[in-house]
Design a protein around this motif. Structure first.
Motif, mmCIF file in Angstrom:
data_model
loop_
_atom_site.group_PDB
_atom_site.id
_atom_site.type_symbol
_atom_site.label_atom_id
_atom_site.label_comp_id
_atom_site.label_asym_id
_atom_site.label_seq_id
_atom_site.Cartn_x
_atom_site.Cartn_y
_atom_site.Cartn_z
ATOM 1 N N GLU A 30 0.820 -1.209 0.000
ATOM 2 C CA GLU A 30 0.000 0.000 0.000
ATOM 3 C C GLU A 30 0.859 1.267 0.000
ATOM 4 O O GLU A 30 0.358 2.368 -0.188
ATOM 5 C CB GLU A 30 -0.952 0.020 1.207
ATOM 6 C CG GLU A 30 -0.262 -0.094 2.552
ATOM 7 C CD GLU A 30 -0.282 -1.533 3.060
ATOM 8 O OE1 GLU A 30 -0.252 -1.710 4.276
ATOM 9 O OE2 GLU A 30 -0.332 -2.451 2.225
ATOM 10 N N TYR A 31 2.172 1.115 0.210
ATOM 11 C CA TYR A 31 3.088 2.257 0.156
ATOM 12 C C TYR A 31 3.939 2.245 -1.119
ATOM 13 O O TYR A 31 4.922 2.965 -1.218
ATOM 14 C CB TYR A 31 3.986 2.284 1.392
ATOM 15 C CG TYR A 31 3.232 2.592 2.657
ATOM 16 C CD1 TYR A 31 2.981 3.908 3.033
ATOM 17 C CD2 TYR A 31 2.733 1.571 3.462
ATOM 18 C CE1 TYR A 31 2.265 4.207 4.182
ATOM 19 C CE2 TYR A 31 2.015 1.860 4.619
ATOM 20 C CZ TYR A 31 1.791 3.180 4.971
ATOM 21 O OH TYR A 31 1.079 3.474 6.107
ATOM 22 N N GLU A 32 3.579 1.412 -2.097
ATOM 23 C CA GLU A 32 4.319 1.398 -3.360
ATOM 24 C C GLU A 32 4.093 2.712 -4.093
ATOM 25 O O GLU A 32 2.957 3.156 -4.240
ATOM 26 C CB GLU A 32 3.851 0.232 -4.233
ATOM 27 C CG GLU A 32 4.549 0.175 -5.583
ATOM 28 C CD GLU A 32 4.046 -0.970 -6.442
ATOM 29 O OE1 GLU A 32 4.395 -1.027 -7.631
ATOM 30 O OE2 GLU A 32 3.282 -1.821 -5.921
ATOM 31 N N GLY A 74 0.153 2.382 -4.235
ATOM 32 C CA GLY A 74 -0.481 2.206 -2.942
ATOM 33 C C GLY A 74 -1.325 3.411 -2.547
ATOM 34 O O GLY A 74 -1.088 4.544 -2.981
ATOM 35 N N TRP A 111 1.039 5.970 -0.484
ATOM 36 C CA TRP A 111 2.450 6.047 -0.868
ATOM 37 C C TRP A 111 3.072 7.399 -0.566
ATOM 38 O O TRP A 111 4.273 7.494 -0.280
ATOM 39 C CB TRP A 111 2.624 5.703 -2.346
ATOM 40 C CG TRP A 111 2.168 6.749 -3.318
ATOM 41 C CD1 TRP A 111 0.934 6.875 -3.862
ATOM 42 C CD2 TRP A 111 2.943 7.817 -3.870
ATOM 43 N NE1 TRP A 111 0.876 7.944 -4.719
ATOM 44 C CE2 TRP A 111 2.111 8.545 -4.749
ATOM 45 C CE3 TRP A 111 4.267 8.236 -3.721
ATOM 46 C CZ2 TRP A 111 2.547 9.658 -5.447
ATOM 47 C CZ3 TRP A 111 4.715 9.343 -4.422
ATOM 48 C CH2 TRP A 111 3.865 10.042 -5.271
#
Length: 706
Positions: A416-418, A422, A425
């Motif tokens: 979810e932080y890509e 995400g 992010w």
């Protein structure tokens, strides 16, 4: 065009019936607020509308709302006494909007503080040693504070905070970033009748005894007083050979790990071997050469005996920059761990392919750190654990940079932080430009060079200097440094593309006509920013930004008109103009902010004393002049003795350097807005220029010299 202004305060009041919630007492700066405190504040908003006849109407609306403090269990740990709920940024950080109110609320302003809750019982009997800021703590160490037990967190580097009073367990705003509450305790831990080794591993034979004159590396094992110690991994391994970090010393835990106990000696192996390393490939890559240039993922070999070599791989950016930092950072050395990863061992040479194959280089994304080309790798889920503050990755041709701590912790977390994919992010990554050309391979090689040089000179200079002398002398004669007698006879230095540099005027900072005389202003260039340059008129209290693309300058701060934290007084002056520093300096802040240091003769609201104080009065005295005169306190000297050529008779001042976070207004020429003070230092003002410097470190901390 007509312009009208309409105030709608009364209209808003009618929109809120009397039977609505009553208003709590208005927020007051410096009051005793903490979590649960209730206040009211008036929010004013202005909007404009244009009628068909061109008349512009400005409408001002005001609403009084209730707010509930959400910061700190007591006022000394809360932001609420200094964060104004009518300021949107400060409200979001410390207050919860409770809705519109009217009239007067019947309830009390601040709830009575509850009795400190007692956490559940700690599983062990008795209390560990009390926390001490002079002690050194490792991850997992337990301490006691006010009857509660806390454990130092085990995250890499966090143990360095565990001794810091700013992170005192249970008694500071940020303690939960360094400690974990385990429970309550009473009494003391009963000592055993005699030390025993039942919980330690028997390592049978002992390794070599610790030698204070020896040099140790990560993983080295030594024996001292019957115990086996192992040198910690880098960077702690740097302490293993330093005095004060001996295995039996007070600071040993910063350098050594206790593995167990031992008896006798270890039987030597018949010869060195690589049993702990895996074999890499069918042969060895090229040997490391300190003058070569290496990129992320490139492997080298380092020969350790006549038959076998160790294979190392260059790490990703930013660590990969050390791969090209010379012999002091060579693989296999202590510093080499910064840039290289040990992959295994190899034997022989890489086997050639059965037949030549066409070379098709992969597309590469390059980013330049100054003049050094860095290859930016694609973001990969498999690489998440390696991402740290400052790591750069790419998605297509877009480059993303991992934010500073603590946001960098999210760069390692799930998808979810890509970047750009995400949902969250932007909490961990920030856009950092585009590739300086995604270098695709050419379809075919370039044409062959010509057989002989051209007869005519080119219209523009070549991109690289030549290394051979010209056949004709230059038009300008060379100038020797010294003549035959040894006297200096320096002449003008001929411009040289090899060693010279060019200074060119690119713009002007607007200075008022009255300030063009000597010592009428103190100009300072602030260049500690990623992609910006600021100029500070320190005496007049102004800041100008510089746009490198247009060569334009713009005033972004003026102490007489720009917002400053309440309580500050910047109207002070000093006898020597060169010592008037109303804006002292500035540096990079997080995201779209800068940190400005203003020098005030008073403390900001909410402060009763400075965070960093000068030494206690009369601690440091000295003799000055000839014949000598004694000054009791060099930081508070009062009237400077008349024997001083510069400043004699002047009186020193006690001022405050106030550190403030300002947002950069992207819609108003980059003006500095929404100031929040967060740190205050005492300073002594005396004749002469005030030196010092400031820089923002990669972890977000600020290095400052007043």
């Amino acid at each position: 065009m007509l312009f009208q202004s309409v105030a709608l305060t009364a209209l808003v009041a009618l929109a809120n019936p009397a039977h609505g919630a009553g208003c709590y007492p208005a927020w007051s700066s410096g009051s005793d607020y903490f979590t649960g405190s209730l206040v009211s504040a008036t929010i004013t908003k202005t909007s404009t509308s244009t009628a068909s006849d061109g008349t512009v109407t400005e409408t001002t609306t005001s609403q009084t709302k209730n707010f509930k403090c959400t910061s700190g269990s007591e006022s000394s740990l809360s932001h609420c006494p200094i964060y104004d709920p009518s300021n949107a940024a400060q409200q979001a950080a410390a207050w919860s909007d409770q809705g519109v109110c009217s009239g007067t609320a019947a309830t009390a302003l601040t709830p009575a503080p509850t009795v400190k809750p007692t956490p559940s019982r700690w599983t062990n009997a008795g209390c560990p040693e009390e926390w001490n800021s002079m002690s050194s703590y490792q991850g997992g160490d337990v301490v006691e504070v006010d009857g509660d037990v806390y454990s130092c967190l085990t995250s890499t580097g966090v143990n360095l905070w565990c001794s810091d009073a700013t992170y005192k367990p249970g008694d500071s705003i940020h303690w939960e970033m360094a400690w974990k509450l385990l429970g309550s305790c009473d009494g003391t831990i009963r000592p055993t009748a005699a030390p025993v080794y039942t919980s330690l591993t028997n390592h049978n034979g002992c390794p070599v005894e610790f030698d204070a004159s020896a040099t140790y590396e990560a993983g080295d094992k030594v024996e001292m007083n019957g115990l086996v110690y192992e040198c910690r991994s880098w960077p702690n391994s740097a302490h293993c050979s330093q005095a004060g970090f001996e295995p039996d010393g007070a600071n040993y835990r910063d350098a050594w790990i206790v593995l167990g106990f031992c008896e006798g000696t270890m039987a030597p192996t018949t010869s060195p071997n690589f049993s702990s390393l895996a074999e890499v490939g069918d042969g060895c890559p090229k040997e490391y050469v300190s003058s070569s240039v290496y990129e992320t993922g490139e492997q080298v070999s380092v020969r350790v005996n006549n038959a076998e070599s160790v294979v190392y791989e260059c790490k990703s950016w930013p660590n990969g920059a050390y791969c090209n930092s010379g012999i002091d950072f060579a693989p296999g050395t202590d510093n080499g761990k910064l840039g290289w990863t040990k992959k295994g061992f190899c034997d022989g040479t890489l086997s050639p392919t059965k037949a030549p194959i066409a070379y098709a280089p992969a597309e590469k994304c390059r980013w330049y750190n100054g003049t050094q080309a860095i290859t930016i790798e694609l973001w990969r889920d498999a690489d998440r654990s390696s991402y740290v503050a400052g790591s750069r990755v790419r998605k297509g041709t877009n480059i993303y940079k991992c934010k500073n701590y603590p946001f960098s912790l999210w760069c390692k977390t799930p998808v979810e932080y890509e970047p750009e994919v995400g949902s969250a992010w932007k909490d961990s990554w920030t856009k950092a430009g585009e590739c300086n050309g995604a270098l695709n391979p050419t379809v075919s090689p370039s044409a062959s060079p010509t057989g002989s040089p051209s007869s005519e000179p080119s219209s523009e200079p070549s991109s690289q200097p030549s290394f051979e002398p010209s056949s004709m002398p230059s038009e300008m004669p060379s100038y020797p440094v010294c003549d035959a007698s040894g006297a200096h006879t320096l002449g003008p230095l001929e411009y040289n593309t090899d060693v010279g540099f060019k200074v060119e005027r690119v713009g002007s900072v607007p200075v008022e006509e009255a300030n063009k005389a000597a010592f009428s202003y103190n100009m300072h260039a602030a260049d500690t920013f990623d992609n910006a340059l600021f100029f500070i008129d320190q005496k007049e209290g102004k800041i100008f930004s510089y746009d490198a693309a247009t060569h334009d300058t713009a005033e972004v701060f003026d102490m007489s008109t720009s917002p400053i934290p309440s309580g500050l007084d910047l109207s002070w002056t000093y006898g020597a103009s060169s010592a008037d520093f109303h804006v002292h300096t500035m540096t990079q802040g997080p995201d779209n902010t800068v940190i400005v240091v203003l020098q005030s003769s008073s403390l900001p609201d909410g402060w009763t004393e400075a965070d960093a104080k000068l030494p206690a009065a009369d601690t440091y005295g000295t003799e000055v002049c000839d014949p000598p005169q004694y000054i009791n306190d060099i930081y508070r000297s009062g009237t400077i003795p008349a024997c001083f050529d510069s400043g004699g008779g002047a009186v020193t001042l006690l001022n405050y350097n106030v550190f403030i976070v300002y947002e950069i207004d992207g819609t108003n020429n980059g003006a500095l807005i929404n100031p929040i003070a967060f740190f205050v230092a005492e300073v002594n003002v005396s004749p002469g220029h005030m030196g010092g410097g400031i820089a923002t470190m990669p972890d977000g901390s600020i290095l400052y010299g007043p």
